[in-house]
Structures are given as structure tokens and as C-alpha cells.
Write a protein that holds these residues in place. Structure first.
Motif, PDB file in Angstrom:
ATOM      1  N   ILE A   1      20.360 -35.907  22.560  1.00  0.00           N
ATOM      2  CA  ILE A   1      19.002 -36.221  22.127  1.00  0.00           C
ATOM      3  C   ILE A   1      18.481 -37.346  23.012  1.00  0.00           C
ATOM      4  CG2 ILE A   1      17.570 -37.034  20.226  1.00  0.00           C
ATOM      5  CD1 ILE A   1      19.701 -35.912  18.310  1.00  0.00           C
ATOM      6  N   ASP A   2      17.404 -37.078  23.711  1.00  0.00           N
ATOM      7  CA  ASP A   2      16.806 -38.064  24.614  1.00  0.00           C
ATOM      8  C   ASP A   2      15.629 -38.757  23.946  1.00  0.00           C
ATOM      9  OD1 ASP A   2      18.295 -38.158  26.879  1.00  0.00           O
ATOM     10  OD2 ASP A   2      17.132 -36.696  27.996  1.00  0.00           O
ATOM     11  N   VAL A   3      15.622 -40.093  23.921  1.00  0.00           N
ATOM     12  CA  VAL A   3      14.479 -40.840  23.413  1.00  0.00           C
ATOM     13  C   VAL A   3      14.219 -42.044  24.301  1.00  0.00           C
ATOM     14  CG1 VAL A   3      14.772 -40.155  20.998  1.00  0.00           C
ATOM     15  CG2 VAL A   3      15.927 -42.201  21.837  1.00  0.00           C
ATOM     16  N   ASP A   4      12.960 -42.440  24.366  1.00  0.00           N
ATOM     17  CA  ASP A   4      12.548 -43.669  25.035  1.00  0.00           C
ATOM     18  C   ASP A   4      12.169 -44.689  23.964  1.00  0.00           C
ATOM     19  OD1 ASP A   4      12.868 -42.306  27.370  1.00  0.00           O
ATOM     20  OD2 ASP A   4      10.774 -42.364  27.982  1.00  0.00           O
ATOM     21  N   VAL A   5      12.477 -45.940  24.232  1.00  0.00           N
ATOM     22  CA  VAL A   5      12.098 -47.016  23.316  1.00  0.00           C
ATOM     23  C   VAL A   5      11.346 -48.082  24.099  1.00  0.00           C
ATOM     24  CG1 VAL A   5      12.849 -48.748  21.664  1.00  0.00           C
ATOM     25  CG2 VAL A   5      14.115 -46.610  21.862  1.00  0.00           C
ATOM     26  N   TRP A   6      10.093 -48.291  23.742  1.00  0.00           N
ATOM     27  CA  TRP A   6       9.307 -49.364  24.356  1.00  0.00           C
ATOM     28  C   TRP A   6       9.555 -50.650  23.582  1.00  0.00           C
ATOM     29  CZ3 TRP A   6       7.869 -44.512  25.594  1.00  0.00           C
ATOM     30  CH2 TRP A   6       7.347 -44.307  26.877  1.00  0.00           C
ATOM     31  N   ALA A   7       9.830 -51.738  24.315  1.00  0.00           N
ATOM     32  CA  ALA A   7      10.151 -53.009  23.663  1.00  0.00           C
ATOM     33  C   ALA A   7       9.840 -54.171  24.602  1.00  0.00           C
ATOM     34  CB  ALA A   7      11.628 -53.039  23.267  1.00  0.00           C
ATOM     35  N   ASP A   8       9.680 -55.339  23.997  1.00  0.00           N
ATOM     36  CA  ASP A   8       9.524 -56.582  24.745  1.00  0.00           C
ATOM     37  C   ASP A   8      10.522 -57.579  24.170  1.00  0.00           C
ATOM     38  OD1 ASP A   8       8.727 -58.747  26.249  1.00  0.00           O
ATOM     39  OD2 ASP A   8       6.638 -58.736  25.592  1.00  0.00           O
ATOM     40  N   VAL A   9      11.207 -58.312  25.034  1.00  0.00           N
ATOM     41  CA  VAL A   9      12.201 -59.283  24.578  1.00  0.00           C
ATOM     42  C   VAL A   9      11.561 -60.371  23.731  1.00  0.00           C
ATOM     43  CG1 VAL A   9      13.900 -60.997  25.349  1.00  0.00           C
ATOM     44  CG2 VAL A   9      13.747 -58.781  26.495  1.00  0.00           C
ATOM     45  N   ARG A  10      10.273 -60.580  23.895  1.00  0.00           N
ATOM     46  CA  ARG A  10       9.584 -61.591  23.085  1.00  0.00           C
ATOM     47  C   ARG A  10       9.380 -61.152  21.638  1.00  0.00           C
ATOM     48  NH1 ARG A  10       4.122 -63.493  25.601  1.00  0.00           N
ATOM     49  NH2 ARG A  10       3.951 -64.019  23.398  1.00  0.00           N
ATOM     50  N   CYS A  11       9.634 -59.894  21.335  1.00  0.00           N
ATOM     51  CA  CYS A  11       9.353 -59.338  20.012  1.00  0.00           C
ATOM     52  C   CYS A  11      10.610 -59.319  19.152  1.00  0.00           C
ATOM     53  CB  CYS A  11       8.807 -57.917  20.182  1.00  0.00           C
ATOM     54  SG  CYS A  11       8.749 -56.951  18.667  1.00  0.00           S
TER      55      CYS A  11
ATOM     56  N   ILE B   1       9.680 -45.708  19.299  1.00  0.00           N
ATOM     57  CA  ILE B   1      10.589 -44.694  19.827  1.00  0.00           C
ATOM     58  C   ILE B   1       9.787 -43.423  20.075  1.00  0.00           C
ATOM     59  CG2 ILE B   1      12.678 -43.338  19.387  1.00  0.00           C
ATOM     60  CD1 ILE B   1      13.508 -45.547  17.391  1.00  0.00           C
ATOM     61  N   VAL B   2       9.938 -42.846  21.248  1.00  0.00           N
ATOM     62  CA  VAL B   2       9.222 -41.627  21.609  1.00  0.00           C
ATOM     63  C   VAL B   2      10.227 -40.559  22.021  1.00  0.00           C
ATOM     64  CG1 VAL B   2       7.456 -40.599  23.087  1.00  0.00           C
ATOM     65  CG2 VAL B   2       7.251 -42.997  22.395  1.00  0.00           C
ATOM     66  N   ALA B   3      10.124 -39.386  21.403  1.00  0.00           N
ATOM     67  CA  ALA B   3      11.018 -38.278  21.732  1.00  0.00           C
ATOM     68  C   ALA B   3      10.444 -37.456  22.879  1.00  0.00           C
ATOM     69  CB  ALA B   3      11.212 -37.396  20.495  1.00  0.00           C
ATOM     70  N   ARG B   4      11.220 -36.515  23.368  1.00  0.00           N
ATOM     71  CA  ARG B   4      10.786 -35.703  24.504  1.00  0.00           C
ATOM     72  C   ARG B   4       9.550 -34.875  24.186  1.00  0.00           C
ATOM     73  NH1 ARG B   4      14.038 -34.452  28.821  1.00  0.00           N
ATOM     74  NH2 ARG B   4      13.400 -32.273  28.758  1.00  0.00           N
ATOM     75  N   ASP B   5       9.373 -34.519  22.909  1.00  0.00           N
ATOM     76  CA  ASP B   5       8.203 -33.719  22.545  1.00  0.00           C
ATOM     77  C   ASP B   5       6.965 -34.579  22.295  1.00  0.00           C
ATOM     78  OD1 ASP B   5       8.748 -34.923  20.135  1.00  0.00           O
ATOM     79  OD2 ASP B   5       9.115 -33.078  19.024  1.00  0.00           O
ATOM     80  N   GLY B   6       7.087 -35.894  22.509  1.00  0.00           N
ATOM     81  CA  GLY B   6       5.964 -36.804  22.331  1.00  0.00           C
ATOM     82  C   GLY B   6       5.841 -37.397  20.949  1.00  0.00           C
ATOM     83  N   SER B   7       6.655 -36.939  19.999  1.00  0.00           N
ATOM     84  CA  SER B   7       6.601 -37.512  18.651  1.00  0.00           C
ATOM     85  C   SER B   7       7.093 -38.950  18.690  1.00  0.00           C
ATOM     86  CB  SER B   7       7.438 -36.681  17.678  1.00  0.00           C
ATOM     87  OG  SER B   7       8.776 -36.577  18.119  1.00  0.00           O
ATOM     88  N   GLN B   8       6.567 -39.779  17.777  1.00  0.00           N
ATOM     89  CA  GLN B   8       6.853 -41.205  17.794  1.00  0.00           C
ATOM     90  C   GLN B   8       7.224 -41.703  16.405  1.00  0.00           C
ATOM     91  OE1 GLN B   8       3.619 -43.480  19.462  1.00  0.00           O
ATOM     92  NE2 GLN B   8       3.244 -42.022  21.130  1.00  0.00           N
ATOM     93  N   ILE B   9       7.973 -42.810  16.398  1.00  0.00           N
ATOM     94  CA  ILE B   9       8.300 -43.494  15.156  1.00  0.00           C
ATOM     95  C   ILE B   9       8.516 -44.967  15.482  1.00  0.00           C
ATOM     96  CG2 ILE B   9      10.797 -43.137  15.333  1.00  0.00           C
ATOM     97  CD1 ILE B   9      10.876 -42.794  12.280  1.00  0.00           C
ATOM     98  N   SER B  10       8.220 -45.820  14.536  1.00  0.00           N
ATOM     99  CA  SER B  10       8.487 -47.240  14.734  1.00  0.00           C
ATOM    100  C   SER B  10       9.987 -47.469  14.808  1.00  0.00           C
ATOM    101  CB  SER B  10       7.904 -48.066  13.581  1.00  0.00           C
ATOM    102  OG  SER B  10       8.367 -49.411  13.653  1.00  0.00           O
ATOM    103  N   GLY B  11      10.392 -48.328  15.735  1.00  0.00           N
ATOM    104  CA  GLY B  11      11.801 -48.657  15.859  1.00  0.00           C
ATOM    105  C   GLY B  11      12.342 -49.444  14.697  1.00  0.00           C
ATOM    106  N   THR B  12      11.466 -49.942  13.835  1.00  0.00           N
ATOM    107  CA  THR B  12      11.913 -50.689  12.664  1.00  0.00           C
ATOM    108  C   THR B  12      11.926 -49.824  11.409  1.00  0.00           C
ATOM    109  OG1 THR B  12       9.653 -51.479  12.256  1.00  0.00           O
ATOM    110  CG2 THR B  12      11.096 -52.878  13.589  1.00  0.00           C
TER     111      THR B  12
END
Length: 217
Positions: free
Chosen positions: A7-17, A189-200
Motif C-alpha cells: 500500500i503506497d501513501v504519501d504524508v505531507w508534514a512539517d517538523v514545526r507541526c 495522508i494521500v493514497a494513490r487514488d487521491g483519497s485523503q485522511i488526516s494523519g491524526t
């Protein structure tokens, strides 16, 4: 032998958060409940692309001056963050964390991912520990150089990353992709199909999302 699906997912994040630290700790723990491995790609997000107005100042002071929050509002927010962090085994000093421009750090994290990919996750976690655990000034390049030395990075490569000669385009690409996908808050978090969910999201919500995200071979 049967080939495992991934399962491939991308997670956008900032160390300041602080929520990003919580989310990036929660997600790997959650994936152990799945029968398929999860391949996580960490993507850069800048809470303040032009840098903070008051670099080096504690977050609590900035929240109640520049952000327009009352002391009571900030204390409520801070308590919630610390409580969520403790649930993931984290001691988050969000009050004392110092404001800094995270762009150079993100370029260093890109360098780690390129030069030592197996250490990328540990490098992100170490950066969170330095920021929210030890409240170090990550806007100080000498501090970043010390961190990079611990990560085993080539000093010349570190200097190129710090000044933006390398990996600036990689960070810019992450920011452009976030804008294209309408990622407006982190962690996302973004999946390959473009669906998203909050990482929290809760562990149960994350499991359902990852299960529905599908897999590749």
C-alpha cells in the motif's frame, strides 16, 4: 512464494507541526494491524513558506501575540497536544518549541532520503525530538550541521542542501503537489487514488482508510 502487495501513501508534514509528529508516530503503529506492508513517502509542507515573523521565539509567546490567541485558548490547545502526544509515547514541549524557517531542514531531510533512504524515517523523528523535545533552535545552521553529522551525511552535500543548491526543487515540487491536491493542513495522508485522511485520525480510521486505499504489486 506469494508476492506481498504494498500500500503506497504519501504524508505531507512539517517538523514545526506537533500534530505531524503525533501522526507520523501513529501511522506506523497502525500499519502493524494490516496484512499488507505500507510504503510511506514523507513529503515536505511549510506552515510558513516565507518563514516566521519572529524566528527563535517560543511558540507560546507567538501564539498569544501574533496569532491572536488568549492565554486560556493557547493553554487549552497546548494541553490537548501534549495529551495526544503522551498517547503515542511522546513528550511534546509545544510551549517552548522555537519558531524557525523549516525550509533548510526539509532540504536536509530530502538529502537523507536520497543518500540514506533506510534512515529517512529516523531522521524525521530525530528532527521532531530536537524541536519539541529539546527545544533546539533548528533555524541555526550549526545545529542542523550537527544533526546531519549524526545522520552520517557528507558535509559538502549538507552545505549544498542548506544554501538551497540542492533539493530546493524537490521541496518546491512537494509544495506544488500539495497545492494541486488541495492539501491545506498537515499531517495529511494521500493514497494513490487521491483519497485523503488526516494523519491524526484514530487508529481505527487509519486502518479503514489504508485498507480501502488499495495496493499495488
Amino acid at each position: 512464494m506469494k508476492e506481498l502487495a504494498v500500500i503506497d501513501v504519501d504524508v505531507w508534514a512539517d517538523v514545526r507541526c506537533p500534530w505531524c509528529w503525533i501522526g507520523l508516530r501513529r501511522l506506523p503503529r497502525t500499519t502493524t494491524e494490516l496484512g499488507e506492508p505500507v510504503r510511506l513517502r514523507r513529503r515536505s509542507f511549510l506552515l510558513e513558506p516565507r518563514g516566521p515573523v519572529s524566528p527563535g521565539q517560543p511558540t507560546a509567546a507567538v501564539a498569544t501575540s501574533e496569532w491572536g490567541m488568549t492565554i486560556a485558548q493557547w493553554e487549552s490547545k497546548s494541553q490537548r497536544i501534549r495529551a495526544e502526544g503522551r498517547g503515542e509515547g511522546l513528550d511534546i514541549n509545544v510551549d517552548g518549541a522555537l519558531m524557525f524557517d523549516s525550509s533548510p531542514l526539509h532540504r536536509l531531510l530530502k538529502l537523507v532520503a536520497a543518500a540514506k533512504p533506510s534512515r529517512a524515517g529516523a531522521a524525521w523523528d530525530a528532527a521532531f525530538v530536537a524541536h519539541f523535545g529539546r527545544t533546539e533552535n533548528l533555524g541555526d545552521w550549526d545545529v542542523l550541521r550537527s544533526m546531519a553529522a549524526v545522520w552520517g551525511l557528507d558535509p559538502a552535500g549538507v552545505e549544498r542542501a542548506l544554501v538551497g543548491e540542492s533539493f530546493a526543487e524537490d521541496v518546491a515540487r512537494d509544495l506544488a503537489d500539495a497545492q494541486r491536491l488541495q492539501v491545506n493542513s498537515v499531517p495529511t495522508i494521500v493514497a494513490r487514488d487521491g483519497s485523503q485522511i488526516s494523519g491524526t485520525a484514530s487508529a481505527g480510521e487509519l486502518v479503514r482508510f489504508l485498507t480501502g486505499a488499495g495496493s499495488i504489486r
